[in-house]
Motif scaffolding. Sequence first.
Motif, mmCIF file in Angstrom:
data_model
loop_
_atom_site.group_PDB
_atom_site.id
_atom_site.type_symbol
_atom_site.label_atom_id
_atom_site.label_comp_id
_atom_site.label_asym_id
_atom_site.label_seq_id
_atom_site.Cartn_x
_atom_site.Cartn_y
_atom_site.Cartn_z
ATOM 1 N N ARG A 415 0.946 -1.088 0.156
ATOM 2 C CA ARG A 415 -0.073 -0.056 0.072
ATOM 3 C C ARG A 415 0.930 1.278 0.050
ATOM 4 N N PRO A 416 1.667 1.519 -1.030
ATOM 5 C CA PRO A 416 1.973 0.701 -2.283
ATOM 6 C C PRO A 416 3.073 -0.052 -1.788
ATOM 7 N N PRO A 417 3.384 -1.120 -2.761
ATOM 8 C CA PRO A 417 4.526 -2.152 -2.649
ATOM 9 C C PRO A 417 5.979 -1.450 -2.517
ATOM 10 N N GLY A 418 6.594 -1.792 -1.245
ATOM 11 C CA GLY A 418 7.991 -1.473 -0.985
ATOM 12 C C GLY A 418 8.980 -2.310 -0.745
ATOM 13 N N PHE A 419 10.022 -2.313 -1.698
ATOM 14 C CA PHE A 419 11.161 -3.526 -1.478
ATOM 15 C C PHE A 419 12.251 -2.784 -1.084
ATOM 16 N N TYR A 433 19.386 2.012 -13.365
ATOM 17 C CA TYR A 433 19.457 0.579 -12.917
ATOM 18 C C TYR A 433 18.037 0.303 -11.905
ATOM 19 N N SER A 434 17.805 1.293 -10.792
ATOM 20 C CA SER A 434 16.722 1.234 -10.181
ATOM 21 C C SER A 434 15.530 0.956 -11.096
ATOM 22 N N ARG A 435 15.372 1.949 -12.134
ATOM 23 C CA ARG A 435 14.216 1.900 -12.987
ATOM 24 C C ARG A 435 14.154 0.373 -13.588
ATOM 25 N N TYR A 436 15.101 -0.148 -13.991
ATOM 26 C CA TYR A 436 15.260 -1.355 -14.411
ATOM 27 C C TYR A 436 14.634 -2.566 -13.686
ATOM 28 N N LEU A 437 14.925 -2.262 -12.496
ATOM 29 C CA LEU A 437 14.618 -3.188 -11.549
ATOM 30 C C LEU A 437 13.011 -2.931 -11.214
ATOM 31 N N VAL A 438 12.585 -1.666 -11.202
ATOM 32 C CA VAL A 438 11.141 -1.514 -10.999
ATOM 33 C C VAL A 438 10.295 -1.953 -12.081
ATOM 34 N N ASN A 439 10.810 -1.586 -13.533
ATOM 35 C CA ASN A 439 9.935 -2.214 -14.527
ATOM 36 C C ASN A 439 10.021 -3.836 -14.516
ATOM 37 N N GLY A 440 11.123 -4.361 -14.231
ATOM 38 C CA GLY A 440 11.136 -5.998 -14.031
ATOM 39 C C GLY A 440 10.117 -6.423 -13.103
ATOM 40 N N LEU A 454 11.485 1.428 -4.198
ATOM 41 C CA LEU A 454 12.488 0.524 -4.186
ATOM 42 C C LEU A 454 13.617 1.309 -3.468
ATOM 43 N N TYR A 455 13.980 0.785 -2.095
ATOM 44 C CA TYR A 455 14.942 1.230 -1.187
ATOM 45 C C TYR A 455 16.396 0.441 -1.411
ATOM 46 N N MET A 456 17.532 1.031 -1.459
ATOM 47 C CA MET A 456 18.670 0.379 -1.425
ATOM 48 C C MET A 456 19.415 0.581 -0.081
ATOM 49 N N ARG A 457 19.815 -0.410 0.460
ATOM 50 C CA ARG A 457 20.385 -0.213 1.755
ATOM 51 C C ARG A 457 21.807 -0.996 1.803
ATOM 52 N N SER A 458 22.691 -0.318 2.442
ATOM 53 C CA SER A 458 24.100 -0.744 2.571
ATOM 54 C C SER A 458 24.369 -1.806 3.343
#
Length: 486
Positions: A415-419, A433-440, A454-458
């Motif tokens: 709500r909405p989907p978050g990864f 590259y983030s857009r590539y993953l989101v579209n995938g 889409l959240y990138m974590r270290s």
Amino acid sequence: MTFTLAIVGRPNVGKSTLFNRLVGKRLALVDDQPGVTRDLREGAARLGDLRFTVIDTAGLEDATDESLQGRMRKLTERAVEMADVCLFLIDARAGVTPTDEGLAEILRKRSDHVILAANKAEGTRADAGVIEAYALGLGEPIRLSAEHGEGLNDLYAQLMPLADEFAKRAEAEAPETDIDLDEEEDDAQAFSQPTRARPMQVAVVGRPNAGKSTLINTILGEDRLLTGPEAGITRDAISVQIDWDGLPMRIFDTAGMRKKARIEDKLEKLSVSDGLRAVRFAEVVIVLLDAAIPFEQQDLRIADLAEREGRAVVVAVNKWDVEPEKQKKLRELREAFERLLPQLRGAPLIAVSARTGKGLDRLREAVAKAYDVWNRRVTTAQLNRWLTGMLEQHPPPAPGGKRIKLRYMTQAKTRPPGFVVMCSHPDKLPESYSRYLVNGLRDSFDMPGTPIRLYMRSQSDKNPYKARKKAGPSSLRKHLAGRPGG
């Protein structure tokens, strides 16, 4: 058992202020100029231990034609007929006017229970107006101040016996029903689906005169909202609860949103801010376009706002019944949609006619699917198998000669989907590259149109033992020398 109380009176006597006081929130727009309220706004009111539904109505004026004021009057008269109790408000400072006398005559004929209240009655200036109110023949007036909350105890005293009467009548008319012991368990299993207790929240937004109120009236099957050829009729964000072919829904009709630079009137600013609040409160947003002038700059801003707020978006093109070349126009619309709103890739684009009702069945299906996608959850195992395939197909870049490693992925929210993706050097991963993953994600897990976060974590790539001093031969001899028998 609750009852319905309609607040009626001529313009600018304080009906919306009293409405806000009874519901305990600033739901209705309030301003000094008369005629702010145009539609019927309902709210859950609380007065002491009384719980009831209160209706804020437009000011009754001496207009019976098809003008805007005449249509507003008809809508208010309808509220009078369907309400259990009418609270007739006059301005105590202005006294009784000829318009008040005419309205009192209408209420005597159309309503079984009328309570007379003189608002703005604080101070001695209002004494004469309160005395004049006796001449209306509706009993002793309640002395009220909606702005300061004075006189509500007297209102409670008059409503209490009526509430008891309605409760006894409802108890006598209620049919006997068997208790379903499994009902609570069934509700728990279907908690993610809209119910009457927790309906789906849908906001209809768009530019002025796109047909938002007409669309909702057609869905309802009745003229519940004020409509007409004039642009900007709707001012408040009006909510109506409906059951749309088995789909429980609370749908919000919002004011038309123009470009910010064109908004000079204070009241229009309040109307637009009320509409923006409805968007933030909604779960699904229907962006309504005019088929004659679709995808103007303001349409794009409205759709982008809904996406940034994380709402499921459905785009509907209205006035399709007057479009001469439908197939050609539809191809042009789809091409423009993909080009101008890439952030909503895959969102449904539905052609409808609010006037005739054509296409509303497809709109309902699109809204239901958008809501399901908005609530979708993907398992961690599925995500990591998918991530492995995406990395093999297109590895991440290697800035400075050192490749960024994406190790693990999980879904953190809906709500909405978050990864969340655990990776090395998230700050160096390019947006492309983030857009590539989101579209995938959209393509692989059937999540078209819904906003995806889409959240990138270290994740540290360092050797935990690297900082320790390496033991050489001399240190080893010292260590052994210190041991017994060394």
